[in-house]
Design a protein around this motif. Structure first.
Motif, PDB file in Angstrom:
ATOM      1  N   MET A  89       0.823  -1.199   0.000  1.00 50.63           N
ATOM      2  CA  MET A  89       0.000   0.000   0.000  1.00 50.63           C
ATOM      3  C   MET A  89       0.866   1.261   0.000  1.00 50.63           C
ATOM      4  N   GLU A  90       0.309   2.358  -0.493  1.00 51.19           N
ATOM      5  CA  GLU A  90       1.079   3.583  -0.671  1.00 51.19           C
ATOM      6  C   GLU A  90       0.983   4.560   0.497  1.00 51.19           C
ATOM      7  N   SER A  91       0.290   4.191   1.556  1.00 51.54           N
ATOM      8  CA  SER A  91       0.227   5.043   2.743  1.00 51.54           C
ATOM      9  C   SER A  91      -0.023   4.175   3.967  1.00 51.54           C
ATOM     10  N   ARG A  92       0.265   4.723   5.130  1.00 53.12           N
ATOM     11  CA  ARG A  92       0.033   3.966   6.360  1.00 53.12           C
ATOM     12  C   ARG A  92      -1.450   3.668   6.534  1.00 53.12           C
ATOM     13  N   GLU A  93      -2.288   4.647   6.227  1.00 58.16           N
ATOM     14  CA  GLU A  93      -3.731   4.463   6.386  1.00 58.16           C
ATOM     15  C   GLU A  93      -4.237   3.308   5.525  1.00 58.16           C
ATOM     16  N   ALA A  94      -3.761   3.267   4.279  1.00 57.96           N
ATOM     17  CA  ALA A  94      -4.170   2.202   3.368  1.00 57.96           C
ATOM     18  C   ALA A  94      -3.659   0.848   3.842  1.00 57.96           C
ATOM     19  N   ALA A  95      -2.433   0.827   4.378  1.00 56.80           N
ATOM     20  CA  ALA A  95      -1.854  -0.420   4.874  1.00 56.80           C
ATOM     21  C   ALA A  95      -2.621  -0.933   6.089  1.00 56.80           C
TER      22      ALA A  95
END
Length: 208
Positions: free
Chosen positions: A100-106
């Protein structure tokens, strides 16, 4: 117990080795305090495989440093709770978390993976994901260009293999100091090879 670091110029260095019980908080505290007493400063993040006593000792001795749990070791912990026939599919699911491209998405992907595992009746694996995924995302505090380099223990794997290979040949040592002397000799050999002469990180990307 071995620690390596990346210096201001982006090259890896072996910064310390000591005899110790890797599951012991006391041993980790002594090891990290020893590194600090020798001048280790400015540590931004530790990456490790979550030895039982490591995390609390890092917070105690280097309170300003983040802790990154090695994603590869995290995968192994999860997969150990999964039947062999299902491991390839679950491995793909786990790698998707850190793609994923961001912590939130991960974080969202990790919870999605845990739910899918529960639906597949892999409740123990799902629990490992839910309980541990947050520790694997400290790398997202830094620029994306360096994520692949700093989220695993890969940088130290060769040194570990060299030590294991040499110590297994000997088998039994008369004392801990003898084992440590052999280990440090191999570390010196590795550090003076291409391992230590090849730039590992562009540290300027981590500034800020």
């Amino acid at each position: 117990m071995v620690a390596i670091g990346v210096n201001d110029d982006g090259y890896r260095e072996v910064i310390g080795a000591a005899e110790g019980f890797t599951e012991s908080a006391e041993c980790w505290r002594e090891f990290l305090s020893w590194l600090k007493s020798r001048g280790l400063r400015g540590v931004r993040m530790f990456t490790g495989d979550k030895a039982a006593g490591m995390v609390g000792s890092i917070a105690e001795v280097f309170p300003g440093a983040a802790y990154q749990r090695c994603t590869v070791h995290f995968y192994r912990n999860v997969l150990s709770k999964v039947p062999k026939s299902k491991r390839p599919r679950v491995a793909v699911m786990l790698r998707a978390i850190h793609a994923m491209e961001s912590r939130e998405a991960a974080e969202a992907k990790a919870l999605e993976v845990a739910s899918e595992l529960e639906k597949s009746k892999l409740k123990e694996a799902a629990k490992v994901v839910r309980d541990g995924y947050a520790e694997t995302l400290a790398y997202t505090r830094f620029p994306r260009e360096r994520w692949r380099r700093i989220r695993t223990n890969n940088a130290i794997e060769r040194t570990d293999r060299e030590i294991r290979r040499r110590t297994r040949v000997v088998g039994t040592f008369p004392d801990g100091n003898s084992a440590l002397m052999l280990a440090t000799a191999r570390l010196k050999y590795v550090a003076e090879s291409e391992w230590g002469s090849r730039r590992y990180l562009d540290v300027t990307l981590l500034e800020g």
